[in-house]
Design an enzyme around this catalytic site. Structure first.
Site, mmCIF file in Angstrom:
data_model
loop_
_atom_site.group_PDB
_atom_site.id
_atom_site.type_symbol
_atom_site.label_atom_id
_atom_site.label_comp_id
_atom_site.label_asym_id
_atom_site.label_seq_id
_atom_site.Cartn_x
_atom_site.Cartn_y
_atom_site.Cartn_z
ATOM 1 C CG HIS A 29 -0.703 -0.105 2.517
ATOM 2 N ND1 HIS A 29 0.304 0.648 3.085
ATOM 3 C CD2 HIS A 29 -1.231 -0.834 3.533
ATOM 4 C CE1 HIS A 29 0.375 0.383 4.364
ATOM 5 N NE2 HIS A 29 -0.531 -0.514 4.658
ATOM 6 C CG HIS A 83 -3.685 -5.968 12.479
ATOM 7 N ND1 HIS A 83 -4.595 -4.947 12.479
ATOM 8 C CD2 HIS A 83 -2.670 -5.541 11.679
ATOM 9 C CE1 HIS A 83 -4.155 -3.968 11.716
ATOM 10 N NE2 HIS A 83 -2.991 -4.313 11.206
ATOM 11 C CD GLU A 85 -3.162 -2.875 7.181
ATOM 12 O OE1 GLU A 85 -2.519 -2.759 8.236
ATOM 13 O OE2 GLU A 85 -3.001 -2.125 6.186
ATOM 14 C CG ASP A 87 -1.120 -7.074 6.156
ATOM 15 O OD1 ASP A 87 -2.165 -6.592 6.625
ATOM 16 O OD2 ASP A 87 0.003 -6.758 6.585
ATOM 17 C CG HIS A 148 -0.616 -0.051 12.156
ATOM 18 N ND1 HIS A 148 -0.818 0.478 10.895
ATOM 19 C CD2 HIS A 148 -0.767 -1.389 12.012
ATOM 20 C CE1 HIS A 148 -1.032 -0.488 10.029
ATOM 21 N NE2 HIS A 148 -1.018 -1.632 10.671
ATOM 22 C CG ASP A 167 1.083 -4.967 11.432
ATOM 23 O OD1 ASP A 167 1.385 -5.965 10.757
ATOM 24 O OD2 ASP A 167 0.139 -4.216 11.151
ATOM 25 C CE1 TYR A 195 5.703 -3.548 8.694
ATOM 26 C CE2 TYR A 195 5.781 -2.927 11.004
ATOM 27 C CZ TYR A 195 5.107 -3.489 9.935
ATOM 28 O OH TYR A 195 3.836 -3.972 10.100
ATOM 29 C CG HIS A 228 4.513 -8.006 8.270
ATOM 30 N ND1 HIS A 228 3.939 -8.527 7.136
ATOM 31 C CD2 HIS A 228 3.610 -7.133 8.781
ATOM 32 C CE1 HIS A 228 2.738 -7.992 6.973
ATOM 33 N NE2 HIS A 228 2.511 -7.141 7.959
HETATM 34 FE FE1 FEO Z 1 -1.372 -3.623 9.778
HETATM 35 FE FE2 FEO Z 1 0.588 -6.136 8.608
HETATM 36 O O1 FEO Z 1 -0.938 -5.084 8.716
#
Ligand code: FEO
Length: 400
Positions: A29, A83, A85, A87, A148, A167, A195, A228
């Site tokens: 993104h 989370h 999001e 991903d 976040h 994250d 990051y 990640h």
């Molecule tokens: Fe906030 Fe890895 O997504």
């Protein structure tokens, strides 16, 4: 079990990594991921077999195959979504379909967020500080709102002392190595910083509070398992890195970002750099025809000065510069001094617009912007060099 294309990796006595590696990812993104990424998911082999997080849509097969290398995925009882999001939740509908878990858990805000994800199962909310009994093991949860996203939370496996940090403490890095201590230390720190700069920077006060909370809780952490990049199992130096970055303490680094149409603004940037160097600054130049917005954000993480140059095109600043300033303003960098500069043909609004944007993001503006008509002559380049000196001196004053 039969032969599998993908294998799980053991993280602790009861935990396996069953995520997916996205080797080809180059844009997350708007964040340029030169080294790809991974979407980490973790399998806890407890009486109640539990999957912590899922992966991006398109990678469910990899998660299921890695899981199948240790246990039949249909034996998963619980799924925890730290989370919402995409991903980490993009494949949740498919995983729920494949696994048919007894229960799926998320934070209260996560339940709200996942309501819009077309899931074939009700999600149960777990409270801040609450525990989930997995039979022989215990999983605890703490909300990390706005770290976040509003729904964000972390989970902690008490018996193995593993913190599933979502994250938090992650990085975009596709690698064959699963643990941080196996990765080249320079790459590790660079990608962790990148990051932080591109994802966490605006929430730095909350990061400071989270680190304090972790300390106050006094929970022993043997391993930090983010969503990640590599897993931290030795030293946990990332905690100290995050503490430093959250302070947003400037150093004597100056970042000059610019774009150029006919090399005049570039010439100005180079002259400004010379002036900064004279004052002892470390200078980074980023031409936006080759650098990305996320590269500049990374350089700004420990910077004390930010100067931005733009030509004027059709009465506006250059589009790549507008893109950069929009992105950087959202990241809320702090403690910067700087100024705008640029060359123009006939109207020259670009420099004024850049100056206004820098002021809006709270950059302390030093002196006046330097705007040059067409090609800078020696006196114009001396004005640029003097701007560099003035900004460098002000940066050093603020550091002392
Ligand atoms: Fe906030 Fe890895 O997504």
């Amino acid at each position: 079990m039969g032969e599998n294309t993908f294998s799980a990796v053991r993280v602790s006595e009861h935990v396996y990594w069953v995520g997916a590696i996205d080797w080809g990812l180059r844009d997350f993104h708007g964040y340029t991921t030169h080294r790809g990424s991974s979407y980490n998911a973790y399998l806890i082999l407890a009486d109640k077999v539990t999957l912590v997080d899922t992966v991006k849509r398109g990678f469910a097969d990899e998660l299921l195959a890695r899981t199948a290398s240790v246990i039949d995925p249909r034996r998963i009882d619980f799924i925890v979504s730290n989370h919402a999001e995409m991903d980490h939740s993009g494949s949740l509908p498919e995983i729920i379909q494949a696994v048919q878990p007894e229960k799926v858990f998320a934070s209260a805000m996560g339940v709200k967020a996942l309501a819009a994800h077309n899931l074939a199962q009700q999600i149960e909310a777990v409270g801040n500080g609450s525990s989930l009994n997995l039979g022989n093991l215990t999983l605890r949860f703490w909300e990390t709102r706005m770290l976040h996203w509003p729904d964000s939370m972390v989970s902690y496996l008490v018996e193995d002392q593993v913190l599933f940090s979502q994250d938090g403490f992650g990085m975009h890095l596709a690698s064959s190595e699963r643990f941080a201590d196996e990765v080249d230390p320079w790459i590790l720190r660079y990608e962790a910083a990148k990051y932080y700069a591109n994802i966490l920077l605006p929430y730095s006060p909350l990061v400071t509070r989270l680190l304090a909370t972790i300390k106050e809780l006094g929970i022993p952490i043997a391993c930090i398992a983010p969503d990640h990049g590599p897993i931290w199992r030795k030293g946990l130096e990332v905690l100290e890195w995050w503490r430093e970055w959250a302070e947003q303490k400037p150093t004597k680094k100056a970042v000059i970002a610019y774009d150029t149409m006919w090399k005049s603004t570039e010439l100005m940037a180079r002259a400004i750099a010379e002036g900064l160097v004279e004052t002892g600054a470390t200078v980074k130049l980023a031409g936006m025809h080759g650098s990305t917005r996320s590269d500049v954000a990374t350089e700004l993480l420990e910077a004390g000065a930010f100067l931005v140059g733009s030509p004027t095109i059709n009465n506006n600043m250059f589009p790549t510069v507008a893109d950069l300033l929009c992105y950087i303003r959202g990241l809320k960098p702090k403690n910067l001094v700087g100024q705008a500069f640029g060359s123009y043909g006939w109207s020259g609004e670009g420099v004024k617009q850049v100056r206004e944007e820098l002021a809006r993001m709270g950059v302390e503006l030093v002196g006046e912007p330097v705007a040059i008509n067409y090609v800078p002559n020696q006196s114009a380049l001396q004005a640029c060099r003097e701007l560099g000196r003035a900004v460098g001196r002000r940066m050093q004053e603020r550091l002392s």
